[in-house]
Scaffold this active site. Structure first.
Site, short mmCIF file in Angstrom:
data_model
loop_
_atom_site.label_atom_id
_atom_site.label_comp_id
_atom_site.label_asym_id
_atom_site.label_seq_id
_atom_site.Cartn_x
_atom_site.Cartn_y
_atom_site.Cartn_z
N ASN A 220 0.83 -1.20 0.00
CA ASN A 220 0.00 0.00 0.00
C ASN A 220 0.86 1.25 0.00
O ASN A 220 0.56 2.23 -0.69
CB ASN A 220 -0.92 0.01 1.23
N HIS A 270 -1.21 -7.01 5.93
CA HIS A 270 -2.37 -7.12 6.82
C HIS A 270 -1.96 -7.74 8.16
O HIS A 270 -2.76 -8.43 8.80
CB HIS A 270 -3.50 -7.93 6.19
N TYR A 279 -0.09 -9.00 -2.61
CA TYR A 279 0.50 -7.76 -2.14
C TYR A 279 2.00 -7.72 -2.40
O TYR A 279 2.54 -6.69 -2.79
CB TYR A 279 0.23 -7.58 -0.64
#
Length: 811
Positions: A220, A270, A279
Site C-alpha cells: 500500500n 495485513h 500484495y
C-alpha cells in the site's frame, strides 16, 4: 453523488477526430511520439514543443515506456495484432461515451471505481502507443481528458465523501486517472489538471505518507508513493516528487513483526497474512517500475536499503514460484478469485523480476534471467509467453528476448528446503516434486477473509500440505477452490463441525494462541511442526512433517476435541479422476500418475466424488467484465488487488473429480494420533517396496511431548520437542526442534531452532561419539565431545525461530 458540478459536453464534439494523415504511415522509430519530450504544457495545443525538455518531460517519457510498454516492434507480431485490438477497444469506448449525471458509459453506473478509470487509461494507452490506429489522435486524447474530468466532477471531486473501501479513493482511482492524464498530457488543460490535483490532495493527501502504519505500509505504501509521484509529475512539482520518493524508505528495512520483509524471507501484509503472491507481487512490481522510471533522474532511488528488495527476489519470492505458478499458500484471500490465478500471480512476479533486473547488478540480473527462463519453459499449463502477449506487451518483449537468448541457460528448480518460521510456511523440493506447507500461529492467521472473499478458507492454516509432481501444475488451479470440500483440505487435521462462512475476524486476524510453530532445517531436510488449535473449535493436535528426498513423513499426536463431532486427518484430497489402489494388507495406497502413500490402511477411509459448483463471475459493472481491451503494461489489473469484491452473478456450473483419503479419529478423541508417508510422484512399485521396508523409517517418538524419526539410509535423525525430554539418541532441555544429518564422510551436522522464540538457553545431547566440533556457531556457548555430544546454546529467543547449525567430526 450529489452536490457536484455539472458536466460540459463541449469537447465531446471532437470525439470524431482523426489521426494526422502521415502519422501511422511512418515506421515506429519515426512516430511523432517516439522519443519526443512531454513538456507538461496545459494549453491543450497538441503534443507540446519538442524543444521544451527537462526532468519532468523525461519522467513522462519514462513512465510511458515502462508502464504502457516499449522494447518491441509495433509492426511485428504479436504486437501488431494486440496494439490493433487496443485501438479497436479504445475507439469502441470513445464512441460509446455518453456522459450523464450517473455514468460515463451506459451500463457502468457510478461510482464504477475500477471499470470506468480502467477504460480511460486503456484509451490513453491507445493514444500513446504506436500501431494502435489511434496513436497521437487528438480527438481520442480529448475524449480521455473529458472523461477524466467528468469522472472527477461526478465521483472523484475534492470535498466529496469517500465511501466504501478506502483503497479506491487513495490508490486505485487516482492512479488510473493520473496515468491517463499523463499519457495524454497536455490535453487535460491547466484548469482541469488543477481540479484533478485538488481531488488527489483531498482523497490521498501528502500526510498519508507521514506515518508508516495502518494502510500506509508495504505494498500500500508503494502504491501511495506512486500516486503522489504521479501527482508531482503532472504538477511539475520537484519538492512533491522528492517527498514521494523519500517516503518509500520505510518499505525497505527488515521488520520483526507485522507488514514487510522479514529476515527469514517472509513477506507479510495485513499484519498476519503471508502475502508474496498478491500484495508482495504488487510491491515488487511497483518498486521495479519506480526504480526504472526514476533511474537517472534527480529523484533516483538511492536508499542503500533498496538492496533488501533486490535480495528478496531470491529470498522471498522465488521459493514460492513453482514452474511458473505462485503457490496459493502466500496469496491470502485472493486464492479463489478465478481459475489459474496461481499462474497469473507467477507471471506477475516474473514480469516484476525481469523489470527489476534492469536496475540491478549484472550478477543479479544474470541469475534472475536464468531463473525466469526456467519458470517460463516449465509452465506448460498456462504458457507464459502466450499469456503475456494478452496481458502485458512490455513483459512479453522482455520475455521473448530472454527465451531467444541462447546464452542464458534455464535454471532448474533448486532442490532442498526453505523454512519461513516468521510466516508459518515451508517449501520443500525433491527430484521431480515440490511441496508447500501452510500453518497458523500466534503471529499468523488460520486464513484471511475480507470483502466477501475466501469465506470458507477456514482450514488452510491447519497444516494444509500442497504438493506437485511432474505434470500437475494445475492441481490447485483449475477451479480447485470453487469445487474442493473446504472441510477436507489436504494434510489438515480438523473438527468436522462446519464453521460459519467468514468465521473469525476479517483480514487475517484468525490467529490461534499457540507459539510452537516452525522447525529446523539444514537446507536439504527439515523437521517442521505445528501445535494446532482449531478455528472456533476445541480441537488440539501436535503435527509434524519430516521432509526428505522422496517422501514426507507425517506424524500427529495428542489429537483431542470436544465439539461432539468426528475429527479427521486428511491424508490427501486430489483434484483428479485417477485410479486409486489400496492394499490394506500391505499398508499402502497409490493414486495413478500422482504418487503413493504408506499408512495403516485398516484406518484409512476413501471417497471418490464429483463436486459441482457455480463459481461467481464479475457482473457487467466490474473491472473484469468491462475492462479496457488487452492490457499492455506491467502491473495492469493490479487495481483489483485490494478492491471490494464486485457484484457477481453465477457462472456456468463446473464439475471436478476428487479422490479423498482420510483417517477418522472418531467423535471427541482424547489422545489420537497418526503416521503415514507421502511419496509424491512415486509409482506403485516404489510405494509397495517402501511399505515392505519397515526399517526405512523408525519412529523415535510419537506423543504430544516429542515426535521424531530416524531414517538410517539418509543418516537423518529429527525430533520436534514439544517439551524437553528424550527421543531416541537426542535429548533437549527445553522445547525446540533438532535435526541431525550424518553425511557419510565422517562428519555430521546438528541443527537446532527455537520455534517458540523464548529460550534463554538450550542444551542438546546426541548419544553418538564425536571427536570434535569442526564448525561452531556464534550462539554456541559450550560444546562437550567424546562418547556423546553435548551442545549448549545461548539466547535463541530473539532469532525469529531461525535454524542454527554446527558441524562435527564423528569419532
Amino acid at each position: 453523488m450529489t452536490g457536484m458540478i455539472g458536466y460540459s459536453r463541449r469537447s465531446l464534439l471532437r470525439l470524431g477526430g482523426t489521426v494526422a494523415a502521415g502519422a501511422l504511415a511512418l515506421p515506429p522509430a519515426e512516430h511523432p511520439l517516439a522519443g519526443s519530450p512531454w513538456t507538461g504544457r496545459r494549453d491543450g495545443a497538441g503534443l507540446g514543443d519538442p524543444r521544451e525538455d527537462g526532468p519532468f518531460a523525461a519522467l513522462r517519457r519514462a513512465w510511458r515506456d515502462v508502464t504502457a510498454g516499449s522494447g518491441f516492434d509495433a509492426a511485428a507480431e504479436p504486437y501488431r495484432s494486440r496494439l490493433a485490438e487496443l485501438g479497436t477497444a479504445a475507439a469502441r469506448h470513445r464512441d460509446a461515451m455518453r456522459p450523464g449525471p450517473s455514468s460515463l458509459w451506459p451500463g457502468l453506473p457510478f461510482p464504477s471505481f475500477t471499470a470506468t478509470p480502467a477504460r480511460l487509461r486503456a484509451m490513453a494507452r491507445a493514444y500513446a502507443l504506436p500501431g494502435t490506429g489511434l496513436t497521437g489522435d487528438a480527438g481520442l486524447a480529448a475524449a480521455v481528458a473529458d472523461g477524466v474530468d467528468h469522472y472527477r466532477r461526478r465521483v472523484y471531486a475534492a470535498g466529496a465523501e469517500a465511501t466504501g473501501n478506502w483503497w479506491h479513493w487513495r490508490i486505485g482511482v487516482p492512479r488510473a486517472l493520473l496515468d491517463a492524464a499523463l499519457l495524454t498530457d497536455p490535453h487535460l488543460g491547466e484548469r482541469r489538471a488543477g481540479a484533478l490535483l485538488a481531488a488527489v490532495d483531498h482523497f490521498a493527501p501528502e500526510r498519508v505518507l507521514d506515518d508508516y502504519d495502518g494502510t500506509s505500509t508495504g505494498a500500500n505504501r508503494v502504491d501511495l508513493c506512486t500516486v503522489r509521484l504521479l501527482r508531482a509529475v503532472l504538477a511539475a512539482d520537484p519538492d512533491g516528487a522528492a517527498r514521494a520518493v523519500a517516503a518509500l524508505s520505510p518499505v525497505f528495512p527488515y521488520v520483526t513483526d507485522g507488514d514487510g520483509f522479514h529476515r527469514d524471507g517472509s513477506f507479510v501484509q495485513h499484519t498476519w497474512v503471508p502475502y508474496q503472491g498478491t500484495y508482495g507481487a504488487s510491491l515488487l512490481s511497483g518498486l521495479a517500475t519506480l526504480f526504472a522510471v526514476l533511474r537517472g533522474s534527480p529523484w533516483e532511488v538511492t536508499d542503500p536499503n533498496r538492496q533488501i528488495v533486490l535480495d528478496a527476489v531470491e529470498r522471498s519470492f522465488a521459493p514460492f514460484v513453482h514452474d511458473g505458478l505462485c503457490m496459493d499458500l502466500v496469496s491470502g484471500r485472493a486464492v479463489g478469485r478465478g481459475p489459474y490465478g496461481d499462474h497469473a500471480r507467477g507471471r506477475a512476479i516474473a514480469a516484476a523480476v525481469l523489470l527489476l533486473g534492469e536496475t540491478a547488478s549484472a550478477a543479479e540480473r544474470a541469475r534472475w534471467r536464468s531463473m525466469v527462463k526456467g519458470w517460463a519453459l516449465r509452465d506448460t499449463v498456462r504458457p507464459m509467453p502466450r499469456a503475456a502477449e494478452r496481458e502485458d506487451l512490455g513483459f512479453h518483449a522482455r520475455l521473448a528476448a530472454l527465451l531467444d537468448d541462447d546464452g542464458v541457460l534455464a535454471a532448474a528448480e533448486p532442490a532442498g528446503h526453505r523454512l519461513f518460521p516468521e510466516s508459518a510456511r515451508a517449501v520443500h523440493r525433491g527430484r521431480g516434486w515440490c511441496a508447500g506447507l501452510s500453518m497458523a500461529s500466534d503471529r499468523i492467521g488460520h486464513y484471511e477473509h475480507g470483502n466477501g472473499e475466501n469465506l470458507r478458507g477456514w482450514h488452510t492454516g491447519s497444516g494444509m500440505l500442497y504438493w506437485w509432481a511432474e505434470g500437475h501444475g494445475d492441481q490447485y488451479s483449475d477451479f480447485f477452490w470453487d469445487t474442493v470440500d473446504p472441510r477436507r483440505l489436504p494434510g489438515t487435521t480438523v473438527s468436522t463441525r462446519r464453521p460459519a462462512d467468514g468465521a473469525g475476524e476479517a483480514w487475517g486476524d484468525t490467529r490461534p494462541p499457540v507459539r510452537w510453530v516452525g522447525g529446523a532445517t539444514d537446507g536439504r531436510y527439515a523437521a517442521v511442526g505445528q501445535h494446532l488449535t482449531g478455528l472456533e473449535s476445541t480441537l488440539e493436535a501436535f503435527k509434524s512433517w519430516f521432509f526428505l528426498d522422496d517422501a514426507v513423513v507425517c506424524l500427529g499426536a495428542g489429537i483431542s476435541c470436544a465439539d461432539g463431532v468426528p475429527v479427521e486427518t486428511v491424508v490427501d484430497n486430489r483434484r483428479t479422476g485417477a485410479r486409486l489402489t489400496v492394499d490394506r494388507t500391505a499398508g499402502w495406497a497409490h493414486l495413478e500418475g500422482h504418487g503413493g502413500y504408506v499408512l495403516p490402511c485398516a484406518r484409512l477411509r476413501t471417497l471418490r466424488e464429483e463436486r459441482t459448483a457455480a463459481p461467481e463471475r464479475p457482473s457487467a459493472g466490474s473491472a473484469a467484465a468491462a475492462g479496457g481491451g488487452p492490457a499492455v503494461a506491467a502491473g495492469e489489473g493490479r487495481s483489483a488487488r485490494n478492491a471490494t469484491r464486485p457484484a457477481a452473478v453465477a457462472g456456468d456450473a463446473v464439475t471436478r473429480s476428487y479422490v479423498t483419503l482420510w483417517l477418522d479419529h472418531g467423535v471427541d478423541p482424547a489422545s489420537a494420533g497418526y503416521f503415514y508417508l507421502l511419496m509424491p510422484g512415486a509409482g506403485p512399485a516404489a510405494t509397495r517396496a517402501r511399505a515392505a521396508d519397515p526399517g526405512w523409517v523408525r519412529v523415535l517418538a510419537g506423543s504430544r511431548h516429542q515426535q521424531g524419526v530416524h531414517v538410517p539410509s539418509l543418516g537423518v535423525t529429527a525430533v520436534n520437542f514439544w517439551n524437553g525430554g528424550a527421543a531416541g539418541p537426542l535429548t533437549a532441555s527445553a522445547p525446540c526442534a533438532v535435526l541431525v544429518r550424518e553425511r557419510g564422510d565422517g562428519t555430521a551436522t546438528l541443527t537446532v531452532a527455537d520455534p517458540r522464540r523464548d529460550l534463554e538457553e538450550l542444551t542438546v545431547t546426541w548419544e553418538r561419539p564425536v571427536s570434535a566440533v569442526r564448525r561452531g556457531h556464534p550462539l554456541l556457548t559450550t560444546a562437550a565431545t567424546g562418547r556423546r555430544l553435548t551442545l549448549t546454546w545461548g539466547r535463541l529467543a530473539d532469532r525469529g525461530g531461525a535454524s542454527h547449525t554446527v558441524t562435527v567430526r564423528l569419532g
